[in-house]
Design a protein around this motif. Sequence first.
Motif, PDB file in Angstrom:
ATOM      1  N   ASP A   1      22.546  38.928 -17.592  1.00 60.13           N
ATOM      2  CA  ASP A   1      21.678  39.384 -17.300  1.00 60.13           C
ATOM      3  C   ASP A   1      21.242  40.905 -18.063  1.00 60.13           C
ATOM      4  O   ASP A   1      20.320  41.003 -18.172  1.00 60.13           O
ATOM      5  CB  ASP A   1      20.884  39.495 -15.582  1.00 60.13           C
TER       6      ASP A   1
ATOM      7  N   LEU B   1      15.721  41.361 -10.696  1.00 58.58           N
ATOM      8  CA  LEU B   1      15.154  39.955 -11.156  1.00 58.58           C
ATOM      9  C   LEU B   1      13.708  40.462 -10.246  1.00 58.58           C
ATOM     10  O   LEU B   1      12.864  40.069 -10.809  1.00 58.58           O
ATOM     11  CB  LEU B   1      15.906  38.558 -10.276  1.00 58.58           C
TER      12      LEU B   1
ATOM     13  N   ARG C   1      21.211  37.204  -9.048  1.00 53.94           N
ATOM     14  CA  ARG C   1      20.815  38.197 -10.012  1.00 53.94           C
ATOM     15  C   ARG C   1      21.826  39.454  -9.749  1.00 53.94           C
ATOM     16  O   ARG C   1      21.246  39.902  -8.061  1.00 53.94           O
ATOM     17  CB  ARG C   1      19.890  37.641  -9.981  1.00 53.94           C
TER      18      ARG C   1
ATOM     19  N   GLU D   1      19.737  42.936  -8.305  1.00 53.48           N
ATOM     20  CA  GLU D   1      18.849  43.265  -8.005  1.00 53.48           C
ATOM     21  C   GLU D   1      18.962  44.523  -6.989  1.00 53.48           C
ATOM     22  O   GLU D   1      19.677  45.583  -6.310  1.00 53.48           O
ATOM     23  CB  GLU D   1      17.931  42.169  -6.948  1.00 53.48           C
TER      24      GLU D   1
ATOM     25  N   VAL E   1       9.253  35.524 -12.630  1.00 52.43           N
ATOM     26  CA  VAL E   1      10.727  34.357 -12.102  1.00 52.43           C
ATOM     27  C   VAL E   1       9.883  33.562 -11.558  1.00 52.43           C
ATOM     28  O   VAL E   1      11.557  32.555 -10.492  1.00 52.43           O
ATOM     29  CB  VAL E   1      11.165  35.862 -11.964  1.00 52.43           C
TER      30      VAL E   1
ATOM     31  N   ASP F   1      12.161  30.838 -12.277  1.00 54.88           N
ATOM     32  CA  ASP F   1      13.796  30.932 -12.134  1.00 54.88           C
ATOM     33  C   ASP F   1      14.158  30.934 -10.981  1.00 54.88           C
ATOM     34  O   ASP F   1      15.185  29.831 -10.612  1.00 54.88           O
ATOM     35  CB  ASP F   1      13.990  32.466 -12.836  1.00 54.88           C
TER      36      ASP F   1
END
Length: 278
Positions: free
Chosen positions: A94, A106, A151, A153, A192, A195
């Motif tokens: 990321d 994210l 992810r 965050e 996103v 995603d």
Amino acid sequence: MRISRLTPWAAGLAAVALVAVPAAASAGQQETAAAPRTPGAAPAAASVAAAYDTYYAPAEGKTGAALKAALHDIVKTQSKVSYDGVWNALKATDQDPANPNNVILLYSGRSQSKSSNGGGANDWNREHVWAKSHGDFGTATGPGTDLHHLRPEDVTVNSTRGNKDFDKGGSPVSEAPGSLTDADSFEPRDAVKGDVARMLLYMAVRYDGGDGFADLELNDKVNNGSAPLFGRISLLKQWNQMDPPDAFEQRRNQVIFDTYQHNRNPFIDHPEWVESIW
């Protein structure tokens, strides 16, 4: 039947020869100039196409349950990452294309220092997009550490999201512009949405009751609690279409494949397969 690389869904693949990620698509940043190729970056389009033909060959010509089963058999072959190892992996998967010292969060879309990971209010931590309570897999190696749905965050935003299913509507989420939440659901920012959908779809294919874990499935409900279910599938399908894979998502898939798990999220490579299965 040879899988075409010229479909609208797959057209973006041709651009992944490591160019800098257009941050407006995934990170809400200014567009940057092309960057030199780095380890883990996606290879040139021609070699990508050839590799995909080989990787997905067992899925060619299939639809529905047969396609889902074929994709499961393909992606279940993977290397495992420890939960501690996820920290460093996310710093690579990321990475902010405009700043190699940062990651992109994210839901927040914020670029933040890689070194600010932890448990403090303004740190970033490891968000399970398929909430780990949905199937009670915790942080066990397998679904609990699968990079295809983990992810970075913001800690506070992660807490706000909690284990809620995904749906539309609610109140704005502090520190996550464009995201909304209510008592039983969370809606991520537009950039996103696809995603998020493709991460959940991957999980429903990868984990089918083998490996000692629950059979993860999608439904069209919220409030799924600890059941191995996630919703809402009708909305996830819409998000998959409205927000196709961009260069950031494609590069992420490639880094996971090349460096860490050595398996792919098929719905990043072939978003059209979502409609073929669900």
